[in-house]
Structures are given as structure tokens and as C-alpha cells.
Scaffold this motif. Structure first.
Motif, PDB file in Angstrom:
ATOM      1  N   ASP A   1     -31.147  28.645  10.462  1.00 43.48           N
ATOM      2  CA  ASP A   1     -32.412  28.235   9.849  1.00 43.48           C
ATOM      3  C   ASP A   1     -33.382  29.418   9.768  1.00 43.48           C
ATOM      4  O   ASP A   1     -33.594  30.125  10.763  1.00 43.48           O
ATOM      5  CB  ASP A   1     -33.043  27.116  10.676  1.00 43.48           C
ATOM      6  N   PRO A   2     -33.994  29.686   8.600  1.00 42.04           N
ATOM      7  CA  PRO A   2     -34.887  30.841   8.440  1.00 42.04           C
ATOM      8  C   PRO A   2     -36.052  30.867   9.420  1.00 42.04           C
ATOM      9  O   PRO A   2     -36.424  31.925   9.940  1.00 42.04           O
ATOM     10  CB  PRO A   2     -35.384  30.719   6.991  1.00 42.04           C
ATOM     11  N   TYR A   3     -36.647  29.689   9.673  1.00 41.72           N
ATOM     12  CA  TYR A   3     -37.772  29.647  10.619  1.00 41.72           C
ATOM     13  C   TYR A   3     -37.306  29.994  12.028  1.00 41.72           C
ATOM     14  O   TYR A   3     -37.959  30.763  12.748  1.00 41.72           O
ATOM     15  CB  TYR A   3     -38.431  28.266  10.616  1.00 41.72           C
ATOM     16  N   ASP A   4     -36.176  29.429  12.432  1.00 44.63           N
ATOM     17  CA  ASP A   4     -35.642  29.713  13.759  1.00 44.63           C
ATOM     18  C   ASP A   4     -35.254  31.187  13.890  1.00 44.63           C
ATOM     19  O   ASP A   4     -35.415  31.789  14.951  1.00 44.63           O
ATOM     20  CB  ASP A   4     -34.436  28.824  14.049  1.00 44.63           C
ATOM     21  N   ARG A   5     -34.744  31.771  12.807  1.00 42.52           N
ATOM     22  CA  ARG A   5     -34.402  33.200  12.811  1.00 42.52           C
ATOM     23  C   ARG A   5     -35.659  34.049  13.005  1.00 42.52           C
ATOM     24  O   ARG A   5     -35.672  34.999  13.794  1.00 42.52           O
ATOM     25  CB  ARG A   5     -33.717  33.594  11.505  1.00 42.52           C
TER      26      ARG A   5
ATOM     27  N   PHE B   1     -30.420  28.395  27.643  1.00 44.63           N
ATOM     28  CA  PHE B   1     -30.625  29.709  27.048  1.00 44.63           C
ATOM     29  C   PHE B   1     -31.754  29.597  26.035  1.00 44.63           C
ATOM     30  O   PHE B   1     -32.143  28.488  25.638  1.00 44.63           O
ATOM     31  CB  PHE B   1     -29.345  30.230  26.388  1.00 44.63           C
ATOM     32  N   ALA B   2     -32.269  30.721  25.588  1.00 41.34           N
ATOM     33  CA  ALA B   2     -33.434  30.713  24.702  1.00 41.34           C
ATOM     34  C   ALA B   2     -33.179  29.911  23.428  1.00 41.34           C
ATOM     35  O   ALA B   2     -34.070  29.240  22.911  1.00 41.34           O
ATOM     36  CB  ALA B   2     -33.843  32.137  24.357  1.00 41.34           C
ATOM     37  N   GLY B   3     -31.938  29.977  22.923  1.00 40.82           N
ATOM     38  CA  GLY B   3     -31.612  29.263  21.700  1.00 40.82           C
ATOM     39  C   GLY B   3     -31.011  27.893  21.919  1.00 40.82           C
ATOM     40  O   GLY B   3     -30.637  27.223  20.966  1.00 40.82           O
TER      41      GLY B   3
END
Length: 219
Positions: free
Chosen positions: A87-91, A143-145
Motif C-alpha cells: 500500500d502506498p500510504y503504508d510504504r 514487529f513494526a509492520g
């Protein structure tokens, strides 16, 4: 034609370790070339003439430099086991936190470890504020993600292992279970990950890095 992948790195470096972890997560075979940072090789100077630092990734003869740039290059080149979200926002969010960790947290922690005594209290306070921010962002996640290692976790290797080790060596206390329970728990999960453990330096290597950095800061 087989791909040629080489990594110029140095023992005890969290930055070299990041690239080794990313390549391992992707299942990429590569040749590791150990560099002596006190006596840099002609090849290192050739492939990274501007910064003259490790790590340098050499892919089919083409050099890629700067740790976060290399990590993104690896993720874009080898699609399996992505380390950045789709996802662009998550990236964008992952890139933000990776930059925050390198630009703010690591710098603040280094300052706390090597500041002169009269400046140390303020430096420790600034470093703890950074850790408090990361604690809030983690929000009980493994984890962070989420459930798997990603870009932010890989970049945060300094906090998970180097920071905790340096505070034992220096006696400067930053990350503890009492102060930052979520971040501390994350750090323990991180260093116990089988791939991460493979690329963590020994205590002797860490001691060399710590003393070398301290001497640099005393100049």
C-alpha cells in the motif's frame, strides 16, 4: 546469465548487517567482502567515491550506496518476501519511520553514549524522548509492520541490539523494560529471529566498534 551480487561491509556495523538481513530474507546469494574501515580498499573507493563508506552493494557490476537506498533497491529488484508494504500510504509511513530512526534516534543515542559528562544528562533525555516516540508507534505489534520483519525493523537494528549492548558497555541507560516495555519486548523478539541472529556481531566486535567510535569523538 547468472546475477552477480557482492556486498562490501564490515564486522560490527549495523548498516552492513541490515543489508545482509535483507538479502537473506530475499534468498539472494551474494559474495561478502570484508572492508577494513581504517584502511579502505581501492575497490571501495572506486565504487563509493563520494562517501567512501560501507555498505556498498554491487549488482552485475553496478554499485548502489547508502543503506536505505540499498534496502529499497533490493526490495524493488527481487520481489519475493517484500520488506516494504504494498500500500502506498503504508510504504510512505515505513519510509518516514526508517528516516526518523536513522536521522533522529540513532544520532541522539550516539550523542548520549559519547557526550562529555556535563552534556550527558541532556543527551540521554533527548535519546529517551526518541525512544518514547518509537514506543508509541509500535503499539503492541510484534514487529513494526505487523507479524513479519520489514524495512522499519531492519533499520531499527541499531536500537534492538547495538544500543542495548553499548549501554551495557558504557553504563549509560536508555532502553530498559521498565521505561519502554513494548520497545524492549520488540527488541528481544528481533534479536531472537533466526535470520537476525545470524548477522549479529560478537561482544569483542562490538567492543572494538565502541572504542573506535569513542576515540573518534574525542578527537
Amino acid at each position: 546469465m547468472a546475477e552477480e551480487v557482492k556486498l562490501f561491509g564490515t564486522c560490527g556495523s549495523p548498516f552492513s548487517s541490515r543489508i545482509q538481513v535483507a538479502l537473506k530474507l530475499k534468498g539472494i546469494s551474494y559474495e561478502y567482502i570484508e572492508e577494513d574501515v581504517t584502511n579502505k580498499s581501492p575497490l571501495l573507493l572506486k565504487y563509493n567515491p563520494i562517501h567512501k563508506k560501507v555498505p556498498v552493494l554491487l549488482h552485475n557490476g553496478k554499485p548502489i550506496v547508502e543503506t536505505r537506498v540499498i534496502l529499497e533497491y533490493i526490495d524493488e529488484t527481487w520481489k519475493a518476501n517484500p520488506i516494504l508494504p504494498e500500500d502506498p500510504y503504508d510504504r510512505a509511513t515505513a519510509r518516514f519511520w526508517a528516516k526518523y530512526i536513522d536521522g533522529k534516534c540513532a544520532a541522539a543515542a550516539m550523542k548520549a553514549f559519547w557526550a562529555e559528562e556535563k552534556e550527558r544528562e541532556k543527551a540521554v533525555e533527548e535519546a529517551c524522548e526518541c525512544l518514547k516516540t518509537l514506543e508509541g508507534a509500535l503499539k503492541d505489534k510484534k514487529f513494526a509492520g505487523g507479524e513479519t520483519l520489514g524495512l522499519v525493523d531492519i533499520v531499527a537494528n541499531f536500537i534492538a541490539f547495538w544500543l542495548r549492548s553499548f549501554q551495557e558497555i558504557s553504563g549509560v541507560e536508555l532502553l530498559t523494560e521498565e521505561k519502554f516495555p513494548d520497545l524492549f519486548k520488540w527488541s528481544e523478539e528481533y534479536v531472537e529471529h533466526p535470520i537476525i541472529k545470524e548477522y549479529l556481531p560478537s561482544r569483542d566486535e562490538l567492543m572494538f566498534v565502541f572504542v573506535h567510535k569513542r576515540l573518534q569523538n574525542l578527537k
